[in-house]
Design a protein around this motif. Structure first.
Motif, PDB file in Angstrom:
ATOM      1  N   LEU A 454       0.941  -1.562  -0.322  1.00 43.94           N
ATOM      2  CA  LEU A 454       0.004  -0.081   0.073  1.00 43.94           C
ATOM      3  C   LEU A 454       0.985   1.251  -0.232  1.00 43.94           C
ATOM      4  CD1 LEU A 454      -2.253  -0.788   2.458  1.00 43.94           C
ATOM      5  CD2 LEU A 454      -3.450  -0.652  -0.325  1.00 43.94           C
ATOM      6  N   THR A 495      -6.732  -6.765   2.352  1.00 39.63           N
ATOM      7  CA  THR A 495      -6.382  -5.696   1.825  1.00 39.63           C
ATOM      8  C   THR A 495      -6.269  -5.919   0.395  1.00 39.63           C
ATOM      9  OG1 THR A 495      -4.656  -6.048   3.289  1.00 39.63           O
ATOM     10  CG2 THR A 495      -4.307  -4.856   1.340  1.00 39.63           C
ATOM     11  N   VAL A 499      -8.719  -2.508  -0.503  1.00 38.10           N
ATOM     12  CA  VAL A 499      -8.628  -0.970  -1.220  1.00 38.10           C
ATOM     13  C   VAL A 499      -9.390  -0.723  -2.490  1.00 38.10           C
ATOM     14  CG1 VAL A 499      -6.536  -0.585  -3.008  1.00 38.10           C
ATOM     15  CG2 VAL A 499      -6.074  -1.286  -0.401  1.00 38.10           C
TER      16      VAL A 499
END
Length: 713
Positions: A454, A495, A499
């Motif tokens: 990220l 994740t 996102v």
């Protein structure tokens, strides 16, 4: 080289590619639904529930049977899924309301496994559907969208199960019973040949029979295929397995008493061959569409053997042919077990045997419908000391506490807390401890990698492209590499998903780490504080009581043939204990086995109790109460043998309760030993029928001693 080594490792752990095929189906469905809903329709809500519906049903639900059966289970479960989503959505308005719903629903879903432990494979998926919907924002108007997303995912997953790389049909427990029956029948034929015309090859058939019967152990059967339900068919399959073990034991006793000179017209041989044919037919009846086994020939053979059995020599002063009586008694005992096998095969095929069969204690349950049997199971475990009740309450309390904690701390992704609690908490503290380390370490590793990604990569398109890869890694490669890898890759998958739903940057990895840590702490604390011993303790306690009351039944049965009261009450208690210990055994099959429990051969230890119940009922049918009254010497012999057996059962019960291996068992005796015990008594009675009764009762006691002697560490 590293890639080749990893590929080889995966293939060794998944030789039939079953895990990878299932992961590929899940990847296509989950990714396809997510893309269509998120980027096609433009609805994050549809995308969220479509993706997690596919993951819950495809990864967290452990479904039994071939592909069409799994697909049917998924579609049939849809109304329950809708109800759970509706309940979670409507109770999300308040933390305490959501937690109260979690407490009730968590208990009901977990306790449903009492009737069928295989439902535990669906329990985690059902819990997830409520958990996902029970968190803010409180949007009752979004319920239709949630239902549509989950329904699309489950229907597509069901279709994929059938049409996309379907798994090979697994070898069912019925098929194992069928193979074992064929092996035992071949051994019975070889034993009959040994008694009349000895030929080589019996030992090879004996070893083959023991190998295939050993494969019926629940310890060698996956939870999805094991017959662990409370319904009549699964119970019958378990009884068939126990009956085959008893048939082998009686065949060994018969083969050990081969006469010095072959006797072609031996009555025991004729009955033994009929038993072999019936055993073979019972095995064939387990195949789909096969006709049920016919008991007519076996019943006629047993009737002929019983009619000829009491007949002695023409001269009343001559001693009866005790060796023949020993062999005939053993053959009749073997035939009784074959009959139990045959009736069990009928019940397993869906038939309801006649009144004479259902009146027998072993098959008393076959008169009742499935709902009655499930209700009996539920009622039996609504008790303060039930491991099933403890496990359901433990899980419900842990999830409710986790829901309160997530709401109190206003965690953005609070359902991760409950997911971690659900992942870590097991039915025993030992299992919980084993699940904790990979859950925490895997989450830390996954969060670290996620945070780095990220920080480095901000373009959402990269995560959209990576979605199928991460799904395949999490539920395919991760599952094969172990829990730590699976947890790490699952964290990475979450994740990648979130996102695309609501970008939060590197703080998403931080939230995942905090939530999983909180959920793991709650799971461990509840697992340690509330009944930490799990089903293993319940099984040992129930098995000890079962063995103790079985010893009582042996003594009471002997007293009955000596003129005492019939042992109806104690046999009733044996049946009650059999139901409880059978249920505990099925629940224990789903747990990690503690080393103390591995010292006990559960199949053999519980089988000796089964032998008492079925043997006592058959024995008293041919040897009515009081048949040996007035024969003091016989009474002394039988009482001494029964007392020794009672002591052995009590000692085994004590050792099982403590998880210790069995100690010295009674030495099994054959017909020659019985002759030495009985011969001095024959001059005291001039009734050949009384001698026959003595031989059969003494033979039953010797058979029980042989069963105890077969128990190994």
């Amino acid at each position: 080289m590293l890639g080749t080594s990893l590929l080889g490792r995966l293939r060794r752990r998944d030789p039939g590619d079953a895990v990878l095929r299932r992961a590929a189906r899940l990847t296509l469905v989950a990714s396809g639904v997510f893309y269509a809903c998120r980027y096609g329709v433009g609805s994050p809500m549809l995308a969220t529930y479509g993706l997690f519906g596919a993951v819950a049903a495809g990864a967290f639900a452990q479904l039994p049977g071939p592909a069409p059966q799994r697909a049917r289970i998924l579609v049939t479960a849809l109304p329950v899924v809708w109800a759970l989503l509706a309940a979670g959505t409507l109770l999300a308005w308040n933390t305490w309301a959501a937690a109260g719903g979690m407490l009730v629903i968590g208990f009901l879903v977990a306790f449903a496994g009492v009737g069928n432990p295989r439902l535990v494979g669906l329990a985690s998926a059902f819990q997830l559907f409520y958990i996902l919907a029970s968190f803010p924002p409180y949007e009752p108007g979004a319920l239709p969208e949630r239902l549509v997303g989950v329904t699309i995912a489950i229907v597509l997953l069901a279709l994929a199960e059938v049409f996309l790389w379907p798994d090979p049909v697994p070898i069912s427990y019925r098929r194992r019973i069928a193979d074992a029956a064929q092996g035992v029948a071949a051994y019975l034929d070889a034993t009959a040949e040994e008694l009349t015309n000895p030929r080589p090859g019996r030992e090879a058939r004996r070893q083959r029979a023991y190998d295939v019967v050993a494969g019926l152990s629940l310890d060698r059967t996956s939870p999805e295929l094991a017959p662990t339900a409370a319904d009549a068919r699964d119970r019958a399959l378990r009884i068939c397995g126990a009956a085959l073990r008893e048939v082998l034991g009686e065949a060994d006793r018969l083969a050990a008493d081969v006469p010095p000179e072959p006797i072609p017209a031996l009555a025991a041989v004729r009955l033994l061959r009929t038993c072999a044919d019936t055993t073979r037919a019972a095995g064939r009846s387990m195949s789909p569409g096969a006709p049920p086994v016919d008991l007519g020939e076996l019943d006629a053979a047993i009737g002929r053997a019983e009619a000829a059995y009491p007949v002695g020599p023409d001269n009343r002063r001559e001693l009866p042919d005790v060796p023949r009586l020993c062999r005939d008694a053993t053959a009749l005992a073997l035939a009784d077990h074959v009959r139990v096998l045959a009736v069990g095969a009928q019940v397993a095929a869906g038939s309801r045997p006649g009144g004479a069969d259902t009146d027998a204690g072993v098959f008393e349950y076959a008169r009742h419908g499935p709902w009655t049997l499930y209700w009996r199971q539920f009622r039996a475990h609504l008790a303060p000391r039930s491991a099933h009740l403890h496990s359901a309450l433990r899980l419900a309390v842990a999830l409710a506490i986790a829901r309160v904690a997530a709401g109190a701390f206003q965690l953005t992704h609070g359902f991760w807390v409950l997911l971690a609690t659900l992942t870590v908490l097991r039915t025993s503290a030992a299992d919980t401890r084993m699940a904790l380390r990979p859950a925490v370490l895997g989450t830390i590793a996954g969060a670290a990698v996620s945070g780095l990604l990220l920080f480095v990569i901000e373009e959402p398109i990269v995560y959209a492209v990576a979605l199928p890869v991460t799904v395949m890694l999490a539920f395919g490669v991760g599952r094969l590499l172990g829990p730590l890898w699976q947890q790490a890759l699952f964290t990475l998958l979450l994740t990648v998903v979130f996102v695309q739903l609501s970008p939060e940057g590197w703080r998403l990895a931080e939230a995942r780490l905090v939530d999983v840590g909180l959920g793991a702490v709650i799971g461990v604390l509840v697992g340690v504080a509330m009944w930490p011993r799990g089903a293993s303790h319940d099984l040992r306690r129930n098995a000890a009581r079962y063995l103790t009351v079985s010893g009582d039944a042996v003594e009471q049965t002997v007293r009955a043939v000596l003129g005492g009261a019939p042992p109806d009450d104690v046999l009733g208690r044996v049946r009650e204990r059999m139901i409880l210990v059978d249920s505990s055994r099925c629940q224990y099959h789903l747990e990690r086995h503690h080393p103390a429990n591995r010292r006990v051969d559960w199949d053999a230890s519980l089988g000796v109790g089964h032998h008492v119940l079925s043997g006592a009922e058959s024995l008293l049918r041919r040897n009515p109460a009081g048949c040996l009254a007035g024969w003091p010497a016989a009474a002394t012999l039988l009482r001494r043998s029964a007392a020794e057996l009672r002591s052995a059962y009590d000692d085994l019960a004590d050792r099982v309760a403590d998880g210790r291996p069995p100690g010295p068992m009674p030495t099994p005796v054959g017909c020659v030993d019985e002759l030495d015990r009985i011969r001095p008594l024959l001059g005291e009675v001039d009734s050949h029928t009384a001698v026959r009764h003595l031989v059969e009762v003494d033979g039953w006691l010797a058979s029980l001693a042989a069963g105890l002697a077969r128990i190994r560490r």
